[in-house]
Design an enzyme around this catalytic site. Structure first.
Site, short mmCIF file in Angstrom:
data_model
loop_
_atom_site.label_atom_id
_atom_site.label_comp_id
_atom_site.label_asym_id
_atom_site.label_seq_id
_atom_site.Cartn_x
_atom_site.Cartn_y
_atom_site.Cartn_z
N GLY A 11 77.30 -4.51 105.32
CA GLY A 11 77.47 -5.37 106.19
C GLY A 11 78.55 -6.25 105.85
N PHE A 12 78.92 -7.30 106.70
CA PHE A 12 80.10 -8.33 106.77
C PHE A 12 80.39 -8.86 105.34
CE2 PHE A 12 81.14 -12.80 108.08
CZ PHE A 12 82.43 -12.64 107.57
N ILE A 13 79.45 -9.76 105.16
CA ILE A 13 79.62 -10.57 103.63
C ILE A 13 79.37 -9.31 102.47
CG2 ILE A 13 79.08 -12.38 102.23
CD1 ILE A 13 77.89 -13.67 104.83
N TYR A 158 64.29 -17.43 112.19
CA TYR A 158 65.45 -17.19 111.11
C TYR A 158 65.42 -17.87 110.12
CZ TYR A 158 69.85 -16.34 108.95
OH TYR A 158 70.98 -16.15 108.24
N LYS A 162 64.42 -17.79 105.91
CA LYS A 162 65.08 -18.09 105.06
C LYS A 162 64.70 -19.26 104.01
CE LYS A 162 68.55 -15.26 105.47
NZ LYS A 162 68.98 -14.31 104.34
N1 NAD Z 1 77.37 -14.58 108.37
C1 NAD Z 1 77.08 -15.75 108.31
O1 NAD Z 1 77.43 -16.75 109.08
C2 NAD Z 1 75.73 -16.19 107.67
C3 NAD Z 1 75.14 -17.46 107.54
C4 NAD Z 1 74.23 -17.89 106.69
C5 NAD Z 1 73.44 -17.03 106.03
N2 NAD Z 1 73.92 -15.57 106.09
C6 NAD Z 1 73.07 -14.46 105.41
O2 NAD Z 1 73.87 -13.73 104.68
C7 NAD Z 1 73.44 -12.47 104.62
C8 NAD Z 1 74.63 -11.48 105.11
O3 NAD Z 1 74.90 -11.82 106.21
P1 NAD Z 1 76.15 -11.12 107.10
O4 NAD Z 1 76.54 -11.85 108.22
O5 NAD Z 1 76.96 -10.07 106.30
O6 NAD Z 1 75.07 -10.01 108.23
P2 NAD Z 1 75.30 -8.29 108.14
O7 NAD Z 1 74.20 -8.13 109.33
O8 NAD Z 1 76.61 -7.88 108.54
O9 NAD Z 1 74.60 -7.93 106.77
C9 NAD Z 1 73.20 -7.77 106.52
C10 NAD Z 1 72.95 -6.13 105.99
O10 NAD Z 1 71.78 -6.12 105.63
C11 NAD Z 1 71.28 -4.78 105.86
N3 NAD Z 1 70.02 -4.81 106.30
C12 NAD Z 1 69.19 -5.47 107.35
N4 NAD Z 1 67.77 -5.03 107.00
C13 NAD Z 1 67.73 -4.09 105.94
C14 NAD Z 1 66.77 -3.52 105.48
N5 NAD Z 1 65.40 -3.59 105.76
N6 NAD Z 1 67.00 -2.78 104.42
C15 NAD Z 1 68.26 -2.59 103.80
N7 NAD Z 1 69.33 -3.18 104.48
C16 NAD Z 1 69.06 -4.06 105.41
C17 NAD Z 1 71.98 -4.61 107.52
O11 NAD Z 1 72.12 -3.20 108.04
C18 NAD Z 1 73.22 -5.21 107.24
O12 NAD Z 1 74.39 -4.24 106.71
C19 NAD Z 1 72.32 -12.41 105.23
O13 NAD Z 1 71.20 -12.54 104.43
C20 NAD Z 1 72.45 -13.62 106.20
O14 NAD Z 1 71.10 -14.04 106.92
C21 NAD Z 1 74.90 -15.24 106.94
#
Ligand code: NAD
Length: 325
Positions: A11-13, A158, A162
């Site tokens: 994913g992104f982060i 959501y 969390k």
């Molecule tokens: N981007 C933000 O602004 C933000 C803010 C607060 C918290 N977060 C948290 O940070 C984390 C990463 O966020 P992101 O923006 O990179 O999101 P993202 O959707 O790009 O990354 C999440 C990854 O988890 C994978 N995933 C989802 N369900 C899964 C499963 N059942 N088994 C295996 N992999 C699975 C997805 O395929 C994805 O690649 C998440 O937990 C998100 O809730 C993000």
């Protein structure tokens, strides 16, 4: 050489985190199931980039394709690879879609977290950094938001997942002395940002001259945080987990911008005026996020270095690069 597991590494982060860990000399294992929330091709591209970085650094990157709710897959992963710590990022992300689909958000985010923690416990992994969210603060009246504030009134499914995960992390720390650090991210942006998030969506639509969905009167505020700052803080949280059994720490820029201000920054960088498609304020969206980062500064030596002006510039440069490719 330490080896870390990133759940959600495609994913992104997660993909930025993987590259940063490799640059620091660590081997990385990722598990990701390519959740269909956004295009698989984007995640494949992220993985390709990580693999290039691993090969440049002469380190290992293992790309496991599987679901965190599948305990057998997790158990065999822990049998195959020695893991020194877990960055648990895999989740169904996004506030608005969770309101329409609370059951699958609960399933992935809560059952998934329980499976990761339980398999980790069985494998003797003692350190976990969990990606929580500023959304747990709901509509807290006092700002900036600090970690000791009451967070018992989430306003989206959501956010509720969390907060539940933070409590489960506490439970594993209490029962099994597993060191779990929950970091609350404040809206993260930068290259590879999820396409559903405002900065990404707006930039693409404004560039094409299409209207942008503009919720509310433009006064809602967000503490957007550039991804490199978030990744630096996340890695420091793993070091902190060596000595701390449980904690919750905000990671933000600690500087807010209104929705109208954000659109203005994107317009300036693109040299184009936005067409606003005005819509009512969305249930589940909070009016404001604003991180108090005193604790992160003190405990992690965290120091966000990218301002919103610099970050939006970098993001738009990335968008333009993608369009050329
Ligand atoms: N981007 C933000 O602004 C933000 C803010 C607060 C918290 N977060 C948290 O940070 C984390 C990463 O966020 P992101 O923006 O990179 O999101 P993202 O959707 O790009 O990354 C999440 C990854 O988890 C994978 N995933 C989802 N369900 C899964 C499963 N059942 N088994 C295996 N992999 C699975 C997805 O395929 C994805 O690649 C998440 O937990 C998100 O809730 C993000």
């Amino acid at each position: 050489m330490p080896q870390y597991l990133i759940t959600g590494g495609a994913g992104f982060i997660g993909s930025h985190l993987a590259e940063s860990l490799l640059h620091k000399g660590h081997n990385v294992v990722s598990i990701d199931n390519f959740d269909p929330f956004y295009a698989k091709e984007i995640k494949e591209k992220n993985l390709e980039q990580i693999k290039k970085t691993a090969s440049l650094c002469g380190l290992d990157f293992h790309d496991i394709r599987g679901d965190i709710r599948d305990s057998d897959t997790l158990d065999s992963l822990f049998q195959k690879y020695k893991i020194d710590g877990i960055f648990h990022l895999a989740a169904k992300a996004g506030v608005r879609p969770s309101i329409d689909d609370p059951v699958s958000y609960w399933d992935v985010n809560c059952k998934g977290a329980a499976c990761v923690l339980e398999s980790a416990r069985k494998a003797g992994v003692s350190q976990v950094v969990f990606a929580s969210s500023s959304s747990v603060y709901g509509n807290c009246k006092t700002a900036p938001f600090s970690e000791d504030m009451f967070v018992g009134e989430p306003i989206s499914a959501y956010a509720a997942t969390k907060r539940a995960d933070e409590l489960l992390c506490y439970n594993f720390s209490h029962l099994y002395n597993m060191h779990t650090i929950c970091i609350r991210y404040f809206t993260v942006y930068g290259p590879r940002q999820r396409p559903d998030l405002a900065i990404h969506k707006f930039s693409k639509l404004i560039a094409k001259g299409c209207p942008i969905p503009f919720y509310g009167d433009g006064s809602s505020e967000r503490d957007y945080t550039f991804v490199t700052d978030i990744v630096a803080g996340t890695i420091r949280a793993m070091t902190y987990a060596e000595k701390c059994p449980y904690d919750i720490i905000n990671l933000g820029e600690s500087n807010t911008i209104s929705l109208s201000g954000l659109v203005g920054l994107i317009e300036k960088e693109l040299g184009k005026k936005a067409v606003l498609d005005k819509k009512p304020f969305q249930p589940g969206d909070v009016q404001r996020t604003w991180a108090d980062i005193t604790k992160a500064k003190k405990l992690l030596g965290y120091k966000p270095g990218v301002t919103k002006e610099q970050g939006i510039k970098k993001f738009i440069a990335w968008i333009k690069e993608q369009e050329k490719a």
